[in-house]
Write a protein that holds these residues in place. Sequence first.
Motif, PDB file in Angstrom:
ATOM      1  N   GLY A  71       0.787  -1.230   0.000  1.00 31.85           N
ATOM      2  CA  GLY A  71       0.000   0.000   0.000  1.00 31.85           C
ATOM      3  C   GLY A  71       0.814   1.271   0.000  1.00 31.85           C
ATOM      4  O   GLY A  71       0.249   2.366   0.105  1.00 31.85           O
ATOM      5  N   HIS A  72       2.137   1.154  -0.114  1.00 32.38           N
ATOM      6  CA  HIS A  72       2.965   2.356  -0.069  1.00 32.38           C
ATOM      7  C   HIS A  72       2.723   3.188  -1.327  1.00 32.38           C
ATOM      8  O   HIS A  72       2.841   2.684  -2.439  1.00 32.38           O
ATOM      9  CB  HIS A  72       4.439   1.970   0.027  1.00 32.38           C
ATOM     10  CG  HIS A  72       5.212   2.889   0.908  1.00 32.38           C
ATOM     11  ND1 HIS A  72       4.841   3.189   2.199  1.00 32.38           N
ATOM     12  CD2 HIS A  72       6.336   3.595   0.684  1.00 32.38           C
ATOM     13  CE1 HIS A  72       5.703   4.032   2.728  1.00 32.38           C
ATOM     14  NE2 HIS A  72       6.616   4.296   1.836  1.00 32.38           N
ATOM     15  N   PRO A  73       2.390   4.464  -1.187  1.00 33.42           N
ATOM     16  CA  PRO A  73       2.030   5.289  -2.345  1.00 33.42           C
ATOM     17  C   PRO A  73       3.254   5.819  -3.078  1.00 33.42           C
ATOM     18  O   PRO A  73       4.393   5.589  -2.654  1.00 33.42           O
ATOM     19  CB  PRO A  73       1.244   6.434  -1.698  1.00 33.42           C
ATOM     20  CG  PRO A  73       1.900   6.596  -0.365  1.00 33.42           C
ATOM     21  CD  PRO A  73       2.271   5.200   0.078  1.00 33.42           C
ATOM     22  N   PRO A  74       3.069   6.545  -4.174  1.00 34.11           N
ATOM     23  CA  PRO A  74       4.216   7.163  -4.860  1.00 34.11           C
ATOM     24  C   PRO A  74       5.005   8.082  -3.932  1.00 34.11           C
ATOM     25  O   PRO A  74       4.447   8.701  -3.014  1.00 34.11           O
ATOM     26  CB  PRO A  74       3.549   7.970  -5.984  1.00 34.11           C
ATOM     27  CG  PRO A  74       2.214   7.342  -6.182  1.00 34.11           C
ATOM     28  CD  PRO A  74       1.795   6.829  -4.854  1.00 34.11           C
ATOM     29  N   PHE A  75       6.315   8.135  -4.150  1.00 30.62           N
ATOM     30  CA  PHE A  75       7.227   9.081  -3.480  1.00 30.62           C
ATOM     31  C   PHE A  75       7.432   8.786  -1.988  1.00 30.62           C
ATOM     32  O   PHE A  75       7.637   9.701  -1.186  1.00 30.62           O
ATOM     33  CB  PHE A  75       6.756  10.524  -3.669  1.00 30.62           C
ATOM     34  CG  PHE A  75       6.473  10.886  -5.095  1.00 30.62           C
ATOM     35  CD1 PHE A  75       7.419  10.667  -6.086  1.00 30.62           C
ATOM     36  CD2 PHE A  75       5.254  11.424  -5.459  1.00 30.62           C
ATOM     37  CE1 PHE A  75       7.154  10.992  -7.415  1.00 30.62           C
ATOM     38  CE2 PHE A  75       4.979  11.749  -6.784  1.00 30.62           C
ATOM     39  CZ  PHE A  75       5.930  11.530  -7.765  1.00 30.62           C
ATOM     40  N   GLY A  76       7.392   7.508  -1.611  1.00 23.69           N
ATOM     41  CA  GLY A  76       7.795   7.132  -0.267  1.00 23.69           C
ATOM     42  C   GLY A  76       6.888   7.684   0.816  1.00 23.69           C
ATOM     43  O   GLY A  76       5.692   7.927   0.628  1.00 23.69           O
TER      44      GLY A  76
ATOM     45  N   VAL B  40      -2.585   1.663 -15.552  1.00 23.88           N
ATOM     46  CA  VAL B  40      -2.337   0.231 -15.428  1.00 23.88           C
ATOM     47  C   VAL B  40      -3.096  -0.354 -14.248  1.00 23.88           C
ATOM     48  O   VAL B  40      -3.689  -1.419 -14.325  1.00 23.88           O
ATOM     49  CB  VAL B  40      -0.829  -0.053 -15.279  1.00 23.88           C
ATOM     50  CG1 VAL B  40      -0.578  -1.512 -14.945  1.00 23.88           C
ATOM     51  CG2 VAL B  40      -0.121   0.305 -16.579  1.00 23.88           C
ATOM     52  N   LEU B  41      -3.047   0.330 -13.111  1.00 26.59           N
ATOM     53  CA  LEU B  41      -3.759  -0.167 -11.933  1.00 26.59           C
ATOM     54  C   LEU B  41      -5.067   0.593 -11.726  1.00 26.59           C
ATOM     55  O   LEU B  41      -5.684   0.449 -10.696  1.00 26.59           O
ATOM     56  CB  LEU B  41      -2.861  -0.029 -10.698  1.00 26.59           C
ATOM     57  CG  LEU B  41      -1.648  -0.969 -10.683  1.00 26.59           C
ATOM     58  CD1 LEU B  41      -0.777  -0.690  -9.477  1.00 26.59           C
ATOM     59  CD2 LEU B  41      -2.128  -2.409 -10.633  1.00 26.59           C
TER      60      LEU B  41
ATOM     61  N   SER C 199      -2.184   3.637  -5.744  1.00 24.30           N
ATOM     62  CA  SER C 199      -1.813   2.448  -6.520  1.00 24.30           C
ATOM     63  C   SER C 199      -0.897   2.764  -7.693  1.00 24.30           C
ATOM     64  O   SER C 199      -0.550   1.872  -8.470  1.00 24.30           O
ATOM     65  CB  SER C 199      -3.077   1.749  -7.031  1.00 24.30           C
ATOM     66  OG  SER C 199      -3.687   2.492  -8.072  1.00 24.30           O
ATOM     67  N   LEU C 200      -0.475   4.020  -7.835  1.00 22.62           N
ATOM     68  CA  LEU C 200       0.383   4.411  -8.951  1.00 22.62           C
ATOM     69  C   LEU C 200       1.859   4.284  -8.581  1.00 22.62           C
ATOM     70  O   LEU C 200       2.228   4.361  -7.411  1.00 22.62           O
ATOM     71  CB  LEU C 200       0.098   5.860  -9.351  1.00 22.62           C
ATOM     72  CG  LEU C 200      -1.335   6.201  -9.766  1.00 22.62           C
ATOM     73  CD1 LEU C 200      -1.473   7.706  -9.987  1.00 22.62           C
ATOM     74  CD2 LEU C 200      -1.741   5.436 -11.027  1.00 22.62           C
ATOM     75  N   THR C 201       2.702   4.122  -9.581  1.00 25.02           N
ATOM     76  CA  THR C 201       4.142   4.263  -9.381  1.00 25.02           C
ATOM     77  C   THR C 201       4.494   5.745  -9.402  1.00 25.02           C
ATOM     78  O   THR C 201       3.672   6.597  -9.770  1.00 25.02           O
ATOM     79  CB  THR C 201       4.931   3.543 -10.481  1.00 25.02           C
ATOM     80  OG1 THR C 201       4.690   4.213 -11.741  1.00 25.02           O
ATOM     81  CG2 THR C 201       4.525   2.080 -10.608  1.00 25.02           C
ATOM     82  N   ASP C 202       5.725   6.063  -9.048  1.00 25.18           N
ATOM     83  CA  ASP C 202       6.173   7.460  -9.127  1.00 25.18           C
ATOM     84  C   ASP C 202       5.973   7.999 -10.544  1.00 25.18           C
ATOM     85  O   ASP C 202       5.436   9.092 -10.749  1.00 25.18           O
ATOM     86  CB  ASP C 202       7.666   7.565  -8.762  1.00 25.18           C
ATOM     87  CG  ASP C 202       7.957   7.186  -7.324  1.00 25.18           C
ATOM     88  OD1 ASP C 202       7.040   6.776  -6.599  1.00 25.18           O
ATOM     89  OD2 ASP C 202       9.125   7.309  -6.926  1.00 25.18           O
ATOM     90  N   LYS C 203       6.433   7.230 -11.524  1.00 21.29           N
ATOM     91  CA  LYS C 203       6.380   7.686 -12.919  1.00 21.29           C
ATOM     92  C   LYS C 203       4.943   7.827 -13.399  1.00 21.29           C
ATOM     93  O   LYS C 203       4.607   8.775 -14.116  1.00 21.29           O
ATOM     94  CB  LYS C 203       7.141   6.709 -13.811  1.00 21.29           C
ATOM     95  CG  LYS C 203       7.216   7.134 -15.262  1.00 21.29           C
ATOM     96  CD  LYS C 203       8.033   6.156 -16.091  1.00 21.29           C
ATOM     97  CE  LYS C 203       8.080   6.588 -17.557  1.00 21.29           C
ATOM     98  NZ  LYS C 203       8.864   5.622 -18.373  1.00 21.29           N
TER      99      LYS C 203
END
Length: 515
Positions: free
Chosen positions: A108-113, A514-515, A488-492
Amino acid sequence: MSDPREERRSLGAPASSFDLAASPFRVDRDRIATSPFFARLGGVTQVVSASGSGLLHNRLTHSVKVAQVARAIAERLRADQRFVESLDELGGCDPDVVEAAALAHDLGHPPFGHLGEQVLDRLARHRFALADGFEGNAQSFRIVTTTDTGGPSAVGLDLTAAVRAAMLKYPWTRLHHPDPHPRFMSVPPRGATEPPEAPGTGSGKFSAYVTELDDLAQAREAFTGRLADWQQTVEASVMDTADDIAYAIHDLQDFHRIGVLQHAPVAAELSRWQSSAAELGWLSDAEVHERGPGHSLELVRRRLHAKDAWIFSDDAFHSAVARVRAELVDELLATPFDGSVEAEQAVARFSARWTARLVEGMTVVPEPSTRSGHVVLGGEQWHEVQVLKFVHRRFVLLRPDLAMHQRGQARLITSLVEALDQWLGDRHEADRLPRRLHDLVELATVEYEALARSEPGVLVGATGDAPHGRDEVHALARGRAVIDFVASLTDKQAVSLMEALSGRSGQPWSDAFVL
């Protein structure tokens, strides 16, 4: 004859024809490792963005190393005859369970730590009036029980009760469960206290939202009568400690590699404290806040003495500083990392030696402090981890250049949440929402309507006001859906999606959905 307790620990969906393992706990591990939420962790910041360099841990490599350490701890404890009876009485310590929970702990860790976690929590509470706000551990639990679709039931991953319970570092919700809430204990468990800057908001750390209350209760059922309702299971305690060990060692290793962690300032801080500990000890709290070598470490010593008197020792703290000074500062950091074979070997030796030392120091405590789990580091090792974490915080996390970078990321996440909320509020665009976001809104609407009917009190936040009417309940659901989507997103993906929503992207399509 089968063990009823083990049957309750294994409770989950039956294995499907696609599962490769016979053990239900190995099935859990496989489902987590093949989840798209696990794959996305390769694009999520650990501390700072790796930018494809391969030199820095991301959340995926961190999770793999936590799983490695957690399994080693569980196997060592199970092999020690001094602990076997206690482990069984407390509910079990299965290496497959702790490995699976460790792989899942950061889903569950979100983008950017942790910066992303703080921003989403603020937005969830203030913009959307969600009493739960956002918390990475609770989001991980929500993913494996609710929003992932990789299990046979297509609602969550259908993990066993033991693995779900092992994910609960903080087995309570922010405000309401259990009752009485652990934040009101005379010595609250670690994480249960309210943040001093946000009184009335509930625990700073928690592992379940009110939408997953039933899942929390069912996961903990096998441990009823063995553990207090606020206590970690043994397997959760192993996972939690493994996370601490990996964080303390591997992040320092990263920042030595890229030249951020410099010998001179760390040596000055530790050596000044060593040479002036008695003098610093006589200073008032106001005086020790002055900037100067040794002062920050003295503040840490005082905080540990006040909060963790159950294990803290001045002698052990002095010894820990000396060991960290000798092995981290004077040995590893004394030679800048230059990518050579010698430099790589020095990093590998440091990591392996410290990991082995910390794992070997693990022990089982039948009646632990409320600030600790039943599985704890030895006294010497506990102090050493505190000093290592201090070095990381003082000389990496508090750097102004990192702060400047993170302020930009905070603005990006805030703008993204606001843009998605506005899009959801545009009735003319309802048919063109990202499908994933649309599905999350439908899911959250069902959840919040059910809570409003059955337990409206759990939706009450710090203001003391329950939602009134269908529109307010649906607003809560919409807010949770936006938070779920962004988390649910990556940083990018977060950057790409914001560029598209702001009109700055030249591409009509993006991988941001994607998610």
